[in-house]
Design an enzyme around this catalytic site. Structure first.
Site, PDB file in Angstrom:
ATOM      1  N   LYS A 312       0.820  -1.205   0.000  1.00 45.69           N
ATOM      2  CA  LYS A 312       0.000   0.000   0.000  1.00 45.69           C
ATOM      3  C   LYS A 312       0.859   1.263   0.000  1.00 45.69           C
ATOM      4  CE  LYS A 312      -1.508   2.367   3.271  1.00 45.69           C
ATOM      5  NZ  LYS A 312      -2.051   2.926   4.524  1.00 45.69           N
ATOM      6  N   ASP A 331      -6.220   0.140   0.642  1.00 43.30           N
ATOM      7  CA  ASP A 331      -6.344   0.020   2.086  1.00 43.30           C
ATOM      8  C   ASP A 331      -7.790  -0.339   2.391  1.00 43.30           C
ATOM      9  OD1 ASP A 331      -7.736   2.328   1.671  1.00 43.30           O
ATOM     10  OD2 ASP A 331      -6.546   3.578   3.008  1.00 43.30           O
TER      11      ASP A 331
END
Length: 415
Positions: A312, A331
Site C-alpha cells: 500500500k 487500504d
C-alpha cells in the site's frame, strides 16, 4: 549567517524535539548551500529579516489538531493584512482543473496548512508558497504568493510540475464518468479539480513511512519533526515551514532519538530507509528518480525493498511522486469502495494480498492508464470532510457495527 535548525540549549526546545539537540553540531558541519536570509511575516509588519534561531515548529505542538487549525485561521486574517500590498501572481488554472481543497488536504501530502478560508501554504522544493482561489473570479482561478526571495519564474515552474499541470482533467473525467456511474455522480458534485500531485520522491517516501497505521495529527507532527532538519524558510499564519531535508541531513538522526520523539516502531523503518537509499547506486535521489521510467510492477517491487514499505505504501509513493498513474493504493477504505460499487461478490470477505491485487486490477480495467486518478476521486468522495457536499442518496448506508468500529478505530483516511 546560517540559521540554526533548533534552538539550544535543550530546555528551550519543544518536548518532542529535545532528543535531537545532540545531533545539531553534526548537522551544522554538513555541506549545504548557503541559505538566503529567511523572512518571517508578522501580523503587524511587513517582511523583516528572521532571527538566527527559528521558532518552534507549530506542527510539533502538543495542542490538538483542531486548535492549531483555528489558531492558523485567526492569525491568517492578520497575516493577509500584512501582505496585502504584495503581489499575488496568477497561475491561470481554473477551479475545474485545480481545486485546492480537493487536492492538498486529502491525504496525498501532510505538509500544507490552511492559512485562510480558501488559502493553503506549503513548501515546494526550496520555495515557500501560498495558493488561493480568486473569489471574484467565476472560474475560481488559482493565484500563488511567493513568501521567500527566490526567483518567481523558478517557483512557478516548480509549482506547475508539483501540481502535474501538464495533465488536463476535463477529458480524463469525461472518460471516467462514461465508464462508471459512481464516478459520474461524484464528479458532478465536485465539478472537477481533484488532482494527483507529483511530489519529490524522497519527501513522499518519508511522509508515507510516517502514515502507516496513524492519524492525521500524529502524521503531521512526525513529518514536521523530519522537516525541521531542513533549512528554515519562514512563518505564515502561525505555522513554520522548512525545506524538506536531504538524506545526508536525515542520516545523523538515530532510531532512539526518533522513538523518544514519538515515532514508535516507525523509527526503525525511517532510519533503515535512509541507509538503504544512501546505499543505492548513484544515491537514493537518483535511484528514486529512475523509477519514473519503469513499469508499475517493477516500481512497486523496488519500493518494497525499502524497510517499512509494503504494497500500500509503495503504491502511494508510486502514484503521488513517480508518475505511476495506474497505481492503486488498496487500504480498508479503497477495499470498501471496491466491494460496494465494483465487486459486491467480495462483500464480507477478508482483505488479502491476492484480493487486493484483484481490486487494483478492476480499477485499471474500468478506468485505464489513469486509474489511480479515478480511484483518488472516489476515495475523496468517502472522506467525511467531502461527504457534506454530497446528497444523502449518494451516501451508501453502513451498518451499526461498521460505524461503531470506525468510531473506535480512528485511523487516518488516506490511501
Amino acid at each position: 549567517m546560517r540559521s540554526r535548525i533548533f534552538p539550544c540549549p535543550a530546555q528551550h526546545l519543544p518536548k518532542q524535539l529535545r532528543p535531537f539537540c545532540g545531533v545539531m553540531s553534526q548537522l551544522r558541519r554538513l555541506k549545504t548551500p548557503p541559505p538566503t536570509t529567511p523572512l518571517i511575516f508578522s501580523a503587524t509588519s511587513l517582511p523583516s529579516p528572521h532571527p538566527t534561531t527559528p521558532p518552534k515548529e507549530e506542527s510539533n505542538s502538543s495542542a490538538p489538531f483542531r486548535s492549531r487549525t483555528q489558531r492558523s485561521l485567526n492569525t491568517s486574517l492578520l497575516h493577509s493584512a500584512a501582505v496585502a500590498g504584495r503581489d499575488w501572481q496568477l497561475l491561470d488554472v481554473p477551479r475545474s482543473e485545480l481545486s485546492l481543497r480537493l487536492t492538498l488536504p486529502t491525504g496525498q501530502t501532510f505538509r500544507w496548512r490552511r492559512t485562510g478560508p480558501s488559502q493553503f501554504t506549503g513548501v515546494v522544493g526550496p520555495h515557500l508558497l501560498s495558493l488561493k482561489h480568486a473569489d471574484e473570479d467565476p472560474s475560481g482561478r488559482v493565484h500563488f504568493f511567493l513568501h521567500d526571495s527566490s526567483d518567481a519564474s523558478c517557483a512557478r515552474a516548480a509549482l506547475s510540475d508539483y501540481l502535474n499541470l501538464e495533465i488536463s482533467l476535463t477529458a480524463m473525467w469525461r472518460g471516467f464518468s462514461a465508464a462508471d456511474p459512481r464516478f459520474d455522480e461524484i464528479s458532478r458534485r465536485f465539478d472537477g479539480g481533484a488532482r494527483v500531485l507529483r511530489q519529490d520522491p524522497v519527501e513522499c517516501v518519508f511522509q508515507f513511512l510516517c502514515s502507516s497505521n496513524n492519524n492525521i495529527a500524529r502524521i503531521e507532527k512526525m513529518v514536521g519533526v523530519l522537516s525541521s532538519f531542513g533549512e528554515y524558510l519562514g512563518s505564515v499564519g502561525g505555522f513554520h515551514f522548512h525545506q524538506f531535508p536531504t538524506l545526508e541531513r536525515l542520516s545523523v538522526v538515530s532510531e532512539q532519538q526518533l522513538r523518544e520523539a514519538g515515532f514508535g516502531y516507525r523509527a526503525k523503518y525511517i532510519v533503515g530507509a535512509i541507509k538503504a537509499l544512501q546505499a543505492k547506486p548513484g544515491g537514493g535521489v537518483e535511484w528514486l528518480a529512475s523509477l519514473r521510467s519503469m513499469d508499475l510492477q517493477d516500481v512497486l517491487e523496488a519500493l518494497c525493498s525499502l524497510p517499512g514499505v509494503g504494497p500500500k505504501v509503495a503504491a502511494c509513493i508510486a502514484l503521488f511522486s513517480l508518475d505511476q498513474h495506474q497505481a492503486i493504493p488498496v487500504d480498508t477504505h479503497v477495499w470498501q469502495i471496491a466491494t460496494r460499487y465494483f465487486m459486491p461478490e467480495l462483500s464480507g470477505a477478508q482483505m488479502t494480498p491476492k484480493l487486493s491485487t484483484r481490486v487494483a486490477e478492476i480499477f485499471i480495467a474500468t478506468f485505464g492508464k489513469y486509474a489511480g486518478w479515478a480511484q483518488n476521486v472516489l476515495f475523496i468522495g468517502e472522506l467525511p470532510s467531502q461527504k457534506a457536499l454530497l446528497p444523502a442518496e449518494m451516501l451508501a448506508s453502513k451498518n451499526t457495527k461498521s460505524a461503531k468500529r470506525k468510531r473506535s478505530n480512528r485511523k487516518i483516511e488516506v490511501q
